[in-house]
Design a protein around this motif. Structure first.
Motif, mmCIF file in Angstrom:
data_model
loop_
_atom_site.group_PDB
_atom_site.id
_atom_site.type_symbol
_atom_site.label_atom_id
_atom_site.label_comp_id
_atom_site.label_asym_id
_atom_site.label_seq_id
_atom_site.Cartn_x
_atom_site.Cartn_y
_atom_site.Cartn_z
ATOM 1 N N LEU A 113 51.587 47.768 -50.932
ATOM 2 C CA LEU A 113 51.653 46.476 -50.251
ATOM 3 C C LEU A 113 51.287 46.632 -48.785
ATOM 4 N N PRO A 114 50.608 45.650 -48.216
ATOM 5 C CA PRO A 114 50.351 45.704 -46.776
ATOM 6 C C PRO A 114 51.648 45.444 -45.998
ATOM 7 N N ASP A 115 51.703 45.951 -44.775
ATOM 8 C CA ASP A 115 52.854 45.667 -43.918
ATOM 9 C C ASP A 115 53.042 44.159 -43.814
ATOM 10 N N GLY A 116 54.290 43.737 -43.768
ATOM 11 C CA GLY A 116 54.585 42.313 -43.686
ATOM 12 C C GLY A 116 54.746 41.647 -45.036
ATOM 13 N N TYR A 117 54.665 42.438 -46.128
ATOM 14 C CA TYR A 117 54.843 41.914 -47.477
ATOM 15 C C TYR A 117 55.905 42.717 -48.206
ATOM 16 N N ILE B 253 68.311 39.192 -72.164
ATOM 17 C CA ILE B 253 67.823 40.332 -71.395
ATOM 18 C C ILE B 253 67.586 39.890 -69.953
ATOM 19 N N THR B 254 68.204 40.604 -69.030
ATOM 20 C CA THR B 254 68.069 40.273 -67.615
ATOM 21 C C THR B 254 67.876 41.554 -66.816
ATOM 22 N N ILE B 255 67.837 41.421 -65.514
ATOM 23 C CA ILE B 255 67.667 42.571 -64.627
ATOM 24 C C ILE B 255 68.943 42.742 -63.821
ATOM 25 N N VAL B 256 69.466 43.957 -63.803
ATOM 26 C CA VAL B 256 70.748 44.228 -63.150
ATOM 27 C C VAL B 256 70.704 43.904 -61.662
ATOM 28 N N ASN B 257 69.714 44.354 -60.951
ATOM 29 C CA ASN B 257 69.660 44.175 -59.497
ATOM 30 C C ASN B 257 68.640 43.115 -59.102
ATOM 31 N N SER B 258 68.704 41.982 -59.761
ATOM 32 C CA SER B 258 67.691 40.961 -59.523
ATOM 33 C C SER B 258 67.970 40.179 -58.245
ATOM 34 N N PRO B 259 66.985 39.979 -57.403
ATOM 35 C CA PRO B 259 65.659 40.574 -57.545
ATOM 36 C C PRO B 259 65.638 42.004 -57.029
ATOM 37 N N GLY B 260 64.886 42.836 -57.699
ATOM 38 C CA GLY B 260 64.649 44.179 -57.196
ATOM 39 C C GLY B 260 63.592 44.095 -56.103
ATOM 40 N N THR B 261 63.833 44.769 -55.011
ATOM 41 C CA THR B 261 62.933 44.686 -53.863
ATOM 42 C C THR B 261 62.038 45.919 -53.786
ATOM 43 N N VAL B 262 60.734 45.686 -53.673
ATOM 44 C CA VAL B 262 59.767 46.762 -53.471
ATOM 45 C C VAL B 262 59.246 46.610 -52.046
ATOM 46 N N ASP B 263 59.576 47.559 -51.187
ATOM 47 C CA ASP B 263 59.156 47.522 -49.792
ATOM 48 C C ASP B 263 57.699 47.944 -49.639
ATOM 49 N N ALA B 264 57.082 47.512 -48.555
ATOM 50 C CA ALA B 264 55.668 47.800 -48.303
ATOM 51 C C ALA B 264 55.379 49.300 -48.239
ATOM 52 N N GLY B 265 56.313 50.093 -47.792
ATOM 53 C CA GLY B 265 56.080 51.525 -47.661
ATOM 54 C C GLY B 265 56.282 52.326 -48.937
ATOM 55 N N TYR B 266 56.804 51.708 -50.008
ATOM 56 C CA TYR B 266 57.088 52.420 -51.256
ATOM 57 C C TYR B 266 55.820 52.607 -52.073
ATOM 58 N N ILE C 284 56.803 39.181 -57.929
ATOM 59 C CA ILE C 284 56.447 38.144 -56.965
ATOM 60 C C ILE C 284 56.146 38.827 -55.636
ATOM 61 N N ILE C 285 54.942 38.608 -55.109
ATOM 62 C CA ILE C 285 54.520 39.185 -53.835
ATOM 63 C C ILE C 285 54.692 38.107 -52.771
ATOM 64 N N MET C 286 55.420 38.452 -51.690
ATOM 65 C CA MET C 286 55.679 37.458 -50.644
ATOM 66 C C MET C 286 55.580 38.068 -49.255
ATOM 67 N N PRO C 287 55.124 37.269 -48.294
ATOM 68 C CA PRO C 287 55.219 37.731 -46.905
ATOM 69 C C PRO C 287 56.689 37.710 -46.492
ATOM 70 N N VAL C 288 57.072 38.658 -45.695
ATOM 71 C CA VAL C 288 58.461 38.724 -45.221
ATOM 72 C C VAL C 288 58.478 38.887 -43.702
ATOM 73 N N THR C 289 59.485 38.330 -43.104
ATOM 74 C CA THR C 289 59.673 38.431 -41.663
ATOM 75 C C THR C 289 60.695 39.514 -41.373
ATOM 76 N N ARG C 290 60.394 40.332 -40.419
ATOM 77 C CA ARG C 290 61.339 41.359 -39.995
ATOM 78 C C ARG C 290 62.195 40.767 -38.876
ATOM 79 N N ALA C 291 63.510 40.789 -39.066
ATOM 80 C CA ALA C 291 64.431 40.156 -38.122
ATOM 81 C C ALA C 291 64.792 41.098 -36.976
ATOM 82 N N ARG C 292 65.104 40.500 -35.848
ATOM 83 C CA ARG C 292 65.742 41.209 -34.748
ATOM 84 C C ARG C 292 67.189 40.757 -34.763
ATOM 85 N N PHE C 293 68.111 41.661 -35.000
ATOM 86 C CA PHE C 293 69.528 41.318 -35.059
ATOM 87 C C PHE C 293 70.111 41.404 -33.656
#
Length: 148
Positions: free
Chosen positions: A51-55, A71-84, A113-122
């Motif tokens: 995945l490109p950065d930001g997705y 039949i379901t998924i235990v950790n739904s949604p499972g997250t796949v990070d851009a760096g994986y 599902i592929i989505m753009p994501v925002t990186r937060a500043r806490f």
């Protein structure tokens, strides 16, 4: 026309969108697994993506498997990070109390599902601003129309 993003992929069976306009692309099992009632298993898909950065990609259940077979998924949604870059695996759970479920190689077991994501500043603060909802959660809006 909707936006699209190029995602480099390694897969024997690439994900696919079943219908125009679908948000999730079906992903398939790369191994056969038998799920006894109440049992869970990590099922390989043979799928790796870049995945490109930001997705991020989110692995979600297929509604037909849930409705027809429990039949379901235990950790739904499972997250796949851009760096994986490893194989995407799906943690399936058979919620049926009576019947086992057999997953065959090539079965559609989840959606991606592929989505753009925002990186937060806490930003640490001592107090949060007020809102209409406040701190109400977990059933605070009721379960039936008109219930509060």
């Amino acid at each position: 026309m909707t936006d699209s993003v190029d995602v480099p992929i390694i897969a024997a069976q690439p994900p696919f969108y079943a219908h125009p306009g679908d948000a999730g692309a079906d992903i398939m099992a790369a191994e056969a697994v038998r799920l006894e009632p109440g049992e869970r298993a990590l099922v390989g898909t043979g799928l790796s993506i870049a995945l490109p950065d930001g997705y991020a990609a989110f692995v979600v259940p297929r509604s037909g498997l849930a409705a027809k077979h429990g039949i379901t998924i235990v950790n739904s949604p499972g997250t796949v990070d851009a760096g994986y870059r490893g194989e995407i695996k799906v943690s399936l759970l058979n919620t049926d109390s009576r019947d086992a479920y057999d997953v065959a190689v090539g079965d559609r077991i989840a959606q991606l599902i592929i989505m753009p994501v925002t990186r937060a500043r806490f930003i640490p603060v001592d107090e949060l601003p007020d809102s209409v909802r406040g701190d109400g959660g977990f059933g605070s809006t009721g379960y039936t129309q008109g219930e509060r």
